[in-house]
Enzyme design. Structure first.
Site, short mmCIF file in Angstrom:
data_model
loop_
_atom_site.label_atom_id
_atom_site.label_comp_id
_atom_site.label_asym_id
_atom_site.label_seq_id
_atom_site.Cartn_x
_atom_site.Cartn_y
_atom_site.Cartn_z
N ASP A 42 -6.00 -3.69 -1.93
CA ASP A 42 -4.82 -3.47 -1.13
C ASP A 42 -4.29 -4.54 -0.64
O ASP A 42 -4.81 -5.56 0.21
CB ASP A 42 -5.45 -2.47 -0.29
CG ASP A 42 -4.40 -1.74 0.61
OD1 ASP A 42 -3.64 -2.37 1.26
OD2 ASP A 42 -4.42 -0.54 0.55
N SER A 99 0.75 -1.26 0.19
CA SER A 99 -0.06 -0.18 -0.20
C SER A 99 0.96 1.14 -0.02
O SER A 99 1.61 1.48 -0.88
CB SER A 99 -1.05 -0.11 1.16
OG SER A 99 -2.13 0.78 0.71
#
Length: 290
Positions: free
Chosen positions: A162, A48
């Site tokens: 993610d 991320s």
């Protein structure tokens, strides 16, 4: 016959940078201290927000430029409203920014090995993007917060979101890149301890996701050799404007871990392979025993 002492090599050092939305800007402070103190970084992985910083570093972007991006970046720079049932926004702008700003945008062109971790939305398995292909897409996939950003589709037909869902601190991915000593950076170590209620929808999503991650993250950190924990619990995950505080917190935490890091990466002492030398040492031990 005497032989020249053999100089042993230092271990390969890898850096694992966690996700954490705005808090990921603290990774810049970590890198600044490591580089200033000549700590080698042979490979790097990120999840991320950590993937953005890790990718920029692996691509050869100067640290002052990475810092400048961290200070100026805002949510509007990475997402825009999407007309989709699968998410509120598309993070295509993030991919475009990477293409415009990074010195190189292919894994094959990187100066050191890099991996970005995403999640297969169908199976829940981690997807480690590395070695070949498009860096911009890999980082975008790693940063696709589910429920907020529309999932992205890779060449194999997988819907990716993610990587923080399954590997928020990508220690295993860093080891797979060849690291023998892994320095992990967890910008979420303090959790929501000092935080008030989230002030935005993205803040609610990130906070909920990180609550779920807590047990998995503990397992990931147990596999690291050093864990750096910037004191950023008082800063919300959606407060990108507090870059100065985040960078300073990353630098301070790294400075506190510097002695331990340098001890771990120091090459072993030189050792002679001479049989005659070993014979003399054994005779000395026997004499001392008498």
């Amino acid at each position: 016959m005497w032989r020249k002492p053999v100089k042993k090599r230092r271990p390969r050092v890898g850096l694992a940078l966690s996700g954490g939305a705005a808090r990921g800007i603290a990774h810049v402070g970590v890198l600044k201290v490591l580089v200033a103190n000549d700590v080698p970084i042979d490979c790097i992985a990120g999840t991320s927000a950590g993937a953005i910083v890790a990718g920029a570093f692996a691509a050869g972007m100067p640290l002052d430029e990475i810092e400048e991006i961290g200070r100026r970046l805002r949510w509007r720079d990475v997402g825009r409203v999407a007309f989709s049932r699968l998410g509120i926004q598309s993070n295509e702008r993030l991919e475009q920014m990477i293409r415009q700003r990074f010195p190189v945008t292919r894994f094959e062109q990187l100066r050191i090995p890099f991996a970005a971790v995403a999640t297969d939305l169908q199976t829940g398995a981690p997807v480690v993007l590395r070695d070949e292909g498009d860096i911009a897409f890999a980082i975008r996939a790693s940063c696709t917060l589910p429920g907020w950003y529309v999932p992205v589709m890779d060449s194999q037909g997988r819907r990716l979101v993610d990587g923080g869902l399954v590997a928020n601190v990508p220690v295993a991915a860093t080891r797979d890149l060849g690291a023998e000593v892994v320095i992990a950076v967890d910008v979420n170590a303090e959790g929501a301890k000092f935080m008030g209620a989230p002030q935005s929808a993205i803040g609610v999503l990130v906070q909920a996701m990180l609550c779920v991650q807590r047990i998995a993250t503990a397992h990931q950190l147990a596999q690291a050799d050093v864990v750096i924990k910037p004191a950023v619990g008082h800063i919300r995950w959606d407060e990108m404007a507090r870059a100065d505080e985040l960078i300073e917190a990353g630098a301070q935490a790294t400075q506190q871990s510097l002695d331990e890091i340098q001890r771990l990466i120091a090459p072993p002492a030189e050792e002679s392979r001479s049989g005659l030398w070993r014979w003399f040492r054994s005779r000395e031990a026997e004499t001392a025993g008498d």
